[in-house]
Design an enzyme around this catalytic site. Sequence first.
Site, PDB file in Angstrom:
ATOM      1  N   HIS A   1       0.828  -1.215   0.000  1.00 34.67           N
ATOM      2  CA  HIS A   1       0.000   0.000   0.000  1.00 34.67           C
ATOM      3  C   HIS A   1       0.862   1.264   0.000  1.00 34.67           C
ATOM      4  O   HIS A   1       0.437   2.308   0.485  1.00 34.67           O
ATOM      5  CB  HIS A   1      -0.996   0.008   1.170  1.00 34.67           C
ATOM      6  CG  HIS A   1      -2.179  -0.877   0.905  1.00 34.67           C
ATOM      7  ND1 HIS A   1      -3.305  -0.434   0.272  1.00 34.67           N
ATOM      8  CD2 HIS A   1      -2.374  -2.190   1.150  1.00 34.67           C
ATOM      9  CE1 HIS A   1      -4.171  -1.435   0.146  1.00 34.67           C
ATOM     10  NE2 HIS A   1      -3.620  -2.519   0.667  1.00 34.67           N
TER      11      HIS A   1
ATOM     12  N   ASP B   1       2.389   2.090  -3.019  1.00 29.75           N
ATOM     13  CA  ASP B   1       2.571   2.494  -4.423  1.00 29.75           C
ATOM     14  C   ASP B   1       1.747   3.724  -4.816  1.00 29.75           C
ATOM     15  O   ASP B   1       2.234   4.604  -5.514  1.00 29.75           O
ATOM     16  CB  ASP B   1       2.364   1.320  -5.399  1.00 29.75           C
ATOM     17  CG  ASP B   1       0.991   0.661  -5.370  1.00 29.75           C
ATOM     18  OD1 ASP B   1       0.206   0.947  -4.435  1.00 29.75           O
ATOM     19  OD2 ASP B   1       0.714  -0.150  -6.276  1.00 29.75           O
TER      20      ASP B   1
ATOM     21  N   ALA C   1      -6.408 -13.979  -5.186  1.00 29.15           N
ATOM     22  CA  ALA C   1      -5.440 -14.456  -4.195  1.00 29.15           C
ATOM     23  C   ALA C   1      -4.401 -13.388  -3.880  1.00 29.15           C
ATOM     24  O   ALA C   1      -3.471 -13.614  -3.116  1.00 29.15           O
ATOM     25  CB  ALA C   1      -4.754 -15.720  -4.691  1.00 29.15           C
ATOM     26  N   GLY C   2      -4.520 -12.220  -4.495  1.00 30.30           N
ATOM     27  CA  GLY C   2      -3.543 -11.157  -4.266  1.00 30.30           C
ATOM     28  C   GLY C   2      -2.266 -11.367  -5.071  1.00 30.30           C
ATOM     29  O   GLY C   2      -1.213 -10.854  -4.718  1.00 30.30           O
ATOM     30  N   LEU C   3      -2.364 -12.128  -6.159  1.00 30.82           N
ATOM     31  CA  LEU C   3      -1.174 -12.378  -6.983  1.00 30.82           C
ATOM     32  C   LEU C   3      -1.270 -11.659  -8.326  1.00 30.82           C
ATOM     33  O   LEU C   3      -0.553 -11.973  -9.268  1.00 30.82           O
ATOM     34  CB  LEU C   3      -0.988 -13.894  -7.193  1.00 30.82           C
ATOM     35  CG  LEU C   3      -0.812 -14.705  -5.902  1.00 30.82           C
ATOM     36  CD1 LEU C   3      -0.683 -16.192  -6.211  1.00 30.82           C
ATOM     37  CD2 LEU C   3       0.413 -14.228  -5.109  1.00 30.82           C
ATOM     38  N   SER C   4      -2.176 -10.687  -8.423  1.00 29.86           N
ATOM     39  CA  SER C   4      -2.288  -9.828  -9.602  1.00 29.86           C
ATOM     40  C   SER C   4      -2.769 -10.535 -10.846  1.00 29.86           C
ATOM     41  O   SER C   4      -2.219 -10.340 -11.931  1.00 29.86           O
ATOM     42  CB  SER C   4      -0.941  -9.188  -9.932  1.00 29.86           C
ATOM     43  OG  SER C   4      -0.698  -8.165  -9.078  1.00 29.86           O
TER      44      SER C   4
ATOM     45  N   GLU D   1      -7.325  -0.206 -15.393  1.00 27.03           N
ATOM     46  CA  GLU D   1      -7.868  -0.717 -14.128  1.00 27.03           C
ATOM     47  C   GLU D   1      -8.527   0.405 -13.314  1.00 27.03           C
ATOM     48  O   GLU D   1      -9.602   0.234 -12.755  1.00 27.03           O
ATOM     49  CB  GLU D   1      -6.738  -1.374 -13.329  1.00 27.03           C
ATOM     50  CG  GLU D   1      -7.238  -1.992 -12.058  1.00 27.03           C
ATOM     51  CD  GLU D   1      -6.468  -3.236 -11.635  1.00 27.03           C
ATOM     52  OE1 GLU D   1      -5.803  -3.868 -12.476  1.00 27.03           O
ATOM     53  OE2 GLU D   1      -6.532  -3.555 -10.451  1.00 27.03           O
TER      54      GLU D   1
ATOM     55  N   ASP E   1       1.609  -3.479  -9.638  1.00 25.24           N
ATOM     56  CA  ASP E   1       1.336  -4.773 -10.258  1.00 25.24           C
ATOM     57  C   ASP E   1       1.628  -4.750 -11.754  1.00 25.24           C
ATOM     58  O   ASP E   1       2.304  -5.639 -12.283  1.00 25.24           O
ATOM     59  CB  ASP E   1      -0.121  -5.170 -10.025  1.00 25.24           C
ATOM     60  CG  ASP E   1      -0.461  -5.235  -8.546  1.00 25.24           C
ATOM     61  OD1 ASP E   1       0.482  -5.241  -7.728  1.00 25.24           O
ATOM     62  OD2 ASP E   1      -1.653  -5.261  -8.215  1.00 25.24           O
TER      63      ASP E   1
ATOM     64  N   TYR F   1     -10.427  -2.186  -0.249  1.00 27.20           N
ATOM     65  CA  TYR F   1      -9.207  -1.561  -0.759  1.00 27.20           C
ATOM     66  C   TYR F   1      -9.448  -0.051  -0.937  1.00 27.20           C
ATOM     67  O   TYR F   1      -8.630   0.775  -0.535  1.00 27.20           O
ATOM     68  CB  TYR F   1      -8.806  -2.206  -2.097  1.00 27.20           C
ATOM     69  CG  TYR F   1      -7.517  -1.686  -2.680  1.00 27.20           C
ATOM     70  CD1 TYR F   1      -6.325  -2.369  -2.497  1.00 27.20           C
ATOM     71  CD2 TYR F   1      -7.487  -0.508  -3.422  1.00 27.20           C
ATOM     72  CE1 TYR F   1      -5.135  -1.897  -3.045  1.00 27.20           C
ATOM     73  CE2 TYR F   1      -6.319  -0.021  -3.965  1.00 27.20           C
ATOM     74  CZ  TYR F   1      -5.146  -0.728  -3.776  1.00 27.20           C
ATOM     75  OH  TYR F   1      -3.972  -0.249  -4.312  1.00 27.20           O
TER      76      TYR F   1
HETATM   77  C1  GLA Z   1      -3.047  -4.259  -4.950  1.00 30.13           C
HETATM   78  C2  GLA Z   1      -2.924  -3.073  -5.893  1.00 30.13           C
HETATM   79  C3  GLA Z   1      -1.509  -2.516  -5.879  1.00 30.13           C
HETATM   80  C4  GLA Z   1      -1.022  -2.255  -4.444  1.00 30.13           C
HETATM   81  C5  GLA Z   1      -1.295  -3.456  -3.567  1.00 30.13           C
HETATM   82  C6  GLA Z   1      -0.981  -3.180  -2.127  1.00 30.13           C
HETATM   83  O1  GLA Z   1      -2.274  -5.317  -5.442  1.00 30.13           O
HETATM   84  O2  GLA Z   1      -3.258  -3.442  -7.214  1.00 30.13           O
HETATM   85  O3  GLA Z   1      -1.433  -1.352  -6.655  1.00 30.13           O
HETATM   86  O4  GLA Z   1      -1.601  -1.098  -3.934  1.00 30.13           O
HETATM   87  O5  GLA Z   1      -2.620  -3.909  -3.658  1.00 30.13           O
HETATM   88  O6  GLA Z   1       0.379  -2.977  -1.953  1.00 30.13           O
END
Ligand code: GLA
Length: 391
Positions: free
Chosen positions: A35, A37, A123-126, A160, A172, A221
């Site tokens: 968090h 970026d 899953a937070g892996l983009s 996005e 990401d 978020y």
């Molecule tokens: C998500 C967002 C990123 C970043 C992270 C947290 O992955 O897409 O831009 O803010 O959360 O670090």
Amino acid sequence: MMVEREQALRVHRQRFGQAGRVFAAPARVNLIGEHTDYTGGFVMPMAIDFQTVAVVSAREDGRAVFYSANYDEEAGFEIASLARAPGGSWSDYPAGVLWSLGKEGIVVSGFNMSLTGDVPLGAGLSSSASVEVATAMALLGHAAVELPLEKVATLCRRAENEYVGAKSGIMDQFAVAGCVANRAMLLDCRSLEYELLPLPDQVRVVICNSMVKHAVATGEYGDRSAEVEAGQAVLRRERPGVKLLRDATLDDLEVCRGMMSAASFKRCRHIIKENERVMKARVALMEGDMERFGGLMVEAHASFRDDFAASCEEVDLLVAIAMQQAECFGARITGGGFGGCTVNVVRAEEADRFVAALRREYAAKTGIDADCFVCTPSDGAFALAKKGGAL
Ligand code: GLA
């Protein structure tokens, strides 16, 4: 773990009856710097060996047709009249990239595109950045236009932010596009300057999915980023020289404490300290001091949990179990938060034992069977394209 080029081409041929050109983008995991970026701070992601593969071929009627193999669904758009119209489905991401390219003045003629992928969703892996960047590379290839890394990453981010409507930062898209095998990336999210840092041979990066789903596009978020922005606005107003939270010190924050909500104060404190941790982690990595690196990860997790208030019980449990294992240097939540995965740095020769212990104990306490992956730091979309298209 990776989709085969031949398989992707087969999917495309079955769907559209055509051969096509193949492009790919990986997923990413963030080692530290969460968090930070979207307020111009520092992050340290690496690309991992999951991929989205985009196969593209021409069609003559000026339409854009996307086919998702995972959803077994098709979505079609009239390119000339493409407007911002997110429908809340997978196709928002590739359509958003097409829209964003249009904003850049890049004219794309009619095409069929199939998307095949193995990036775990939510899953937070983009998974979303992986789809965006694979789509962008394929469309640029189709339009015979070359753009620099920064441009590709920022136009995917715009897709996005402005098309899909998720308020994410640049990490990401930049990582998925620009990472390189066997390296972590230290990215300055303000200047977009970056360094590629080697990961020592004696460690492995293990990702463990709590199986609690998270989604950047939904509320939490956005709530956090709004709290951060409110705090940043106070700092910008009150402290000369502070344009972004990245410029602020803990002293600056303390001076402004009474002018912002308690929540904003804590969110900003997390970010200011997290930026410092990323810079310390950079030094630790360069010196091969993994004990120190791991210690910073653990601090980062505590800060994410307590000050940023964006962890969850299951993820905290995974981190606690991980830290009881002798071979683990450090563990923390990774990505946007509210579920998703942990990232763990462990001794290479003990990685399999670590995974077995983590899964066993997590299942014993929660009844949840967690997916764990011993990852390979992988090439981003640009490095893949340089090596001959994809894969
Ligand atoms: C998500 C967002 C990123 C970043 C992270 C947290 O992955 O897409 O831009 O803010 O959360 O670090």
